[in-house]
Design a protein around this motif. Structure first.
Motif, PDB file in Angstrom:
ATOM      1  N   LEU A  78      30.829 -32.292  13.642  1.00  0.00           N
ATOM      2  CA  LEU A  78      30.396 -31.500  12.492  1.00  0.00           C
ATOM      3  C   LEU A  78      30.066 -32.413  11.318  1.00  0.00           C
ATOM      4  CD1 LEU A  78      32.950 -28.549  12.671  1.00  0.00           C
ATOM      5  CD2 LEU A  78      30.519 -28.496  13.273  1.00  0.00           C
ATOM      6  N   PRO A  79      29.220 -31.968  10.408  1.00  0.00           N
ATOM      7  CA  PRO A  79      28.848 -32.799   9.260  1.00  0.00           C
ATOM      8  C   PRO A  79      30.027 -32.999   8.307  1.00  0.00           C
ATOM      9  CG  PRO A  79      27.962 -30.586   9.010  1.00  0.00           C
ATOM     10  CD  PRO A  79      28.561 -30.668  10.393  1.00  0.00           C
ATOM     11  N   GLU A  80      30.018 -34.119   7.611  1.00  0.00           N
ATOM     12  CA  GLU A  80      31.009 -34.394   6.566  1.00  0.00           C
ATOM     13  C   GLU A  80      30.591 -33.607   5.335  1.00  0.00           C
ATOM     14  OE1 GLU A  80      33.814 -36.238   6.442  1.00  0.00           O
ATOM     15  OE2 GLU A  80      33.678 -36.792   8.548  1.00  0.00           O
ATOM     16  N   ASP A  81      31.080 -32.381   5.209  1.00  0.00           N
ATOM     17  CA  ASP A  81      30.660 -31.521   4.112  1.00  0.00           C
ATOM     18  C   ASP A  81      31.811 -31.109   3.195  1.00  0.00           C
ATOM     19  OD1 ASP A  81      32.005 -29.777   5.747  1.00  0.00           O
ATOM     20  OD2 ASP A  81      30.258 -28.541   6.228  1.00  0.00           O
ATOM     21  N   GLY A  82      32.967 -31.745   3.368  1.00  0.00           N
ATOM     22  CA  GLY A  82      34.107 -31.469   2.501  1.00  0.00           C
ATOM     23  C   GLY A  82      34.909 -30.227   2.868  1.00  0.00           C
ATOM     24  N   ARG A  83      34.527 -29.533   3.911  1.00  0.00           N
ATOM     25  CA  ARG A  83      35.282 -28.355   4.329  1.00  0.00           C
ATOM     26  C   ARG A  83      36.545 -28.778   5.073  1.00  0.00           C
ATOM     27  NH1 ARG A  83      30.491 -24.404   6.564  1.00  0.00           N
ATOM     28  NH2 ARG A  83      29.486 -24.124   4.546  1.00  0.00           N
ATOM     29  N   ARG A  84      37.593 -28.037   4.835  1.00  0.00           N
ATOM     30  CA  ARG A  84      38.883 -28.326   5.488  1.00  0.00           C
ATOM     31  C   ARG A  84      38.956 -27.498   6.764  1.00  0.00           C
ATOM     32  NH1 ARG A  84      43.978 -29.922   2.794  1.00  0.00           N
ATOM     33  NH2 ARG A  84      45.652 -29.539   4.250  1.00  0.00           N
ATOM     34  N   ARG A  85      38.789 -28.173   7.889  1.00  0.00           N
ATOM     35  CA  ARG A  85      38.784 -27.502   9.189  1.00  0.00           C
ATOM     36  C   ARG A  85      39.997 -27.936  10.001  1.00  0.00           C
ATOM     37  NH1 ARG A  85      33.325 -29.331   8.466  1.00  0.00           N
ATOM     38  NH2 ARG A  85      31.864 -27.590   8.363  1.00  0.00           N
ATOM     39  N   GLU A  86      40.673 -26.962  10.579  1.00  0.00           N
ATOM     40  CA  GLU A  86      41.806 -27.231  11.439  1.00  0.00           C
ATOM     41  C   GLU A  86      41.607 -26.461  12.739  1.00  0.00           C
ATOM     42  OE1 GLU A  86      45.526 -28.071   8.596  1.00  0.00           O
ATOM     43  OE2 GLU A  86      44.742 -26.049   8.326  1.00  0.00           O
ATOM     44  N   LEU A  87      42.356 -26.840  13.761  1.00  0.00           N
ATOM     45  CA  LEU A  87      42.270 -26.164  15.063  1.00  0.00           C
ATOM     46  C   LEU A  87      43.628 -25.651  15.481  1.00  0.00           C
ATOM     47  CD1 LEU A  87      40.113 -28.603  17.243  1.00  0.00           C
ATOM     48  CD2 LEU A  87      39.376 -26.479  16.139  1.00  0.00           C
ATOM     49  N   LEU A  88      43.636 -24.440  15.988  1.00  0.00           N
ATOM     50  CA  LEU A  88      44.837 -23.858  16.565  1.00  0.00           C
ATOM     51  C   LEU A  88      44.464 -23.337  17.937  1.00  0.00           C
ATOM     52  CD1 LEU A  88      47.733 -22.891  16.588  1.00  0.00           C
ATOM     53  CD2 LEU A  88      46.965 -20.808  15.426  1.00  0.00           C
ATOM     54  N   ASP A  89      44.879 -24.052  18.959  1.00  0.00           N
ATOM     55  CA  ASP A  89      44.616 -23.667  20.346  1.00  0.00           C
ATOM     56  C   ASP A  89      43.141 -23.345  20.583  1.00  0.00           C
ATOM     57  OD1 ASP A  89      47.293 -24.058  20.885  1.00  0.00           O
ATOM     58  OD2 ASP A  89      47.816 -21.973  20.505  1.00  0.00           O
ATOM     59  N   GLY A  90      42.278 -24.192  20.043  1.00  0.00           N
ATOM     60  CA  GLY A  90      40.849 -24.054  20.274  1.00  0.00           C
ATOM     61  C   GLY A  90      40.131 -23.108  19.339  1.00  0.00           C
ATOM     62  N   VAL A  91      40.841 -22.517  18.389  1.00  0.00           N
ATOM     63  CA  VAL A  91      40.231 -21.632  17.404  1.00  0.00           C
ATOM     64  C   VAL A  91      40.047 -22.431  16.114  1.00  0.00           C
ATOM     65  CG1 VAL A  91      40.528 -19.538  16.026  1.00  0.00           C
ATOM     66  CG2 VAL A  91      41.269 -19.575  18.413  1.00  0.00           C
ATOM     67  N   LEU A  92      38.840 -22.407  15.578  1.00  0.00           N
ATOM     68  CA  LEU A  92      38.537 -23.112  14.341  1.00  0.00           C
ATOM     69  C   LEU A  92      39.074 -22.317  13.162  1.00  0.00           C
ATOM     70  CD1 LEU A  92      37.018 -25.461  12.939  1.00  0.00           C
ATOM     71  CD2 LEU A  92      35.015 -23.944  12.875  1.00  0.00           C
ATOM     72  N   LEU A  93      39.870 -22.973  12.319  1.00  0.00           N
ATOM     73  CA  LEU A  93      40.427 -22.366  11.112  1.00  0.00           C
ATOM     74  C   LEU A  93      39.865 -23.089   9.901  1.00  0.00           C
ATOM     75  CD1 LEU A  93      44.178 -22.318  12.216  1.00  0.00           C
ATOM     76  CD2 LEU A  93      42.533 -20.460  12.428  1.00  0.00           C
ATOM     77  N   MET A  94      39.552 -22.324   8.883  1.00  0.00           N
ATOM     78  CA  MET A  94      39.092 -22.934   7.633  1.00  0.00           C
ATOM     79  C   MET A  94      39.895 -22.339   6.486  1.00  0.00           C
ATOM     80  SD  MET A  94      35.006 -23.258   8.329  1.00  0.00           S
ATOM     81  CE  MET A  94      34.658 -23.673   6.649  1.00  0.00           C
ATOM     82  N   SER A  95      40.353 -23.209   5.600  1.00  0.00           N
ATOM     83  CA  SER A  95      41.117 -22.782   4.435  1.00  0.00           C
ATOM     84  C   SER A  95      40.197 -22.642   3.240  1.00  0.00           C
ATOM     85  CB  SER A  95      42.173 -23.828   4.072  1.00  0.00           C
ATOM     86  OG  SER A  95      43.080 -24.005   5.100  1.00  0.00           O
ATOM     87  N   PRO A  96      40.548 -21.729   2.334  1.00  0.00           N
ATOM     88  CA  PRO A  96      39.797 -21.701   1.078  1.00  0.00           C
ATOM     89  C   PRO A  96      40.087 -22.983   0.294  1.00  0.00           C
ATOM     90  CG  PRO A  96      41.630 -20.136   1.038  1.00  0.00           C
ATOM     91  CD  PRO A  96      41.584 -20.730   2.408  1.00  0.00           C
ATOM     92  N   SER A  97      39.246 -23.287  -0.663  1.00  0.00           N
ATOM     93  CA  SER A  97      39.475 -24.473  -1.488  1.00  0.00           C
ATOM     94  C   SER A  97      40.834 -24.368  -2.152  1.00  0.00           C
ATOM     95  CB  SER A  97      38.398 -24.596  -2.559  1.00  0.00           C
ATOM     96  OG  SER A  97      37.160 -24.822  -1.964  1.00  0.00           O
TER      97      SER A  97
END
Length: 191
Positions: A23-42
């Motif tokens: 994925l591009p370096e766009d400053g988004r905080r991405r995490e994975l939980l058992d293959g599911v992409l999670l994103m946190s608000p700023s």
């Protein structure tokens, strides 16, 4: 934290750390939980201020052999990837200048609880960090009376954390290294 998609069309398979790397370096905080992409608000100003102050304070106590940083990911497995707010690693691991750590390189993971991540920071992450063998976990709560730091140490046999303290004035622990950290040092100025 919510499941997020990069487009209107979900992947037809689980997400992996290799997918995150692509994925591009766009400053988004991405995490994975058992293959599911999670994103946190700023994160909020308060959250980021606590993280910065804690990192600087821990760095002063940090002996040779360890390193303190913030918001660098930990690859728990191919489909589990989390980004602690602050972490202490071995200095050997830090010398690699990694973009992510392996769990055996992490000594302490710290999460600062936000309204949108309460269950994740209180239940999910500590359970998975303990299963991964990270020896220490701290959770920082913003409560009415001020900041409260909860400290935990792993029970390696049962792969769970046992609480070692609830700190409201000083964090006075001997592990992972001696600290006598005034909570006021990590409390941001109110605006």
């Amino acid at each position: 934290m919510t499941a997020a998609l990069e487009s209107d069309h979900p992947q037809e398979r689980e997400w992996t750390t290799e997918d995150l790397d692509a994925l591009p370096e766009d400053g988004r905080r991405r995490e994975l939980l058992d293959g599911v992409l999670l994103m946190s608000p700023s994160p909020t100003r308060m959250h980021q201020s606590i993280a910065g102050l804690l990192m600087a304070a821990l760095d002063e106590y940090c002996p040779d052999g360890y390193d303190v940083t913030q918001a660098v990911g930990v690859r728990i497995s191919r489909t589990r990837y989390f980004i602690p707010d602050v972490l202490v690693t071995t200095s050997t691991a830090a010398a690699r200048e990694p973009s992510r750590y392996e769990p055996h390189e992490v000594v302490l993971a710290v999460e600062i609880v936000s309204p949108s991540t309460r269950s994740i920071d209180r239940v999910l992450k500590p359970a998975l960090y303990a299963q991964a063998g990270i020896p220490f976990y701290w959770r920082i709560e913003i409560e009415e009376e001020g900041l409260v730091v909860y400290t935990y140490k792993i029970d390696p046999v049962n792969e769970v954390y046992a609480q070692t303290g609830r700190w409201t004035k000083f964090v006075d622990t001997g592990e992972p290294f001696p600290t006598n950290l005034p909570i006021s040092r990590i409390t941001p100025r109110r605006v």
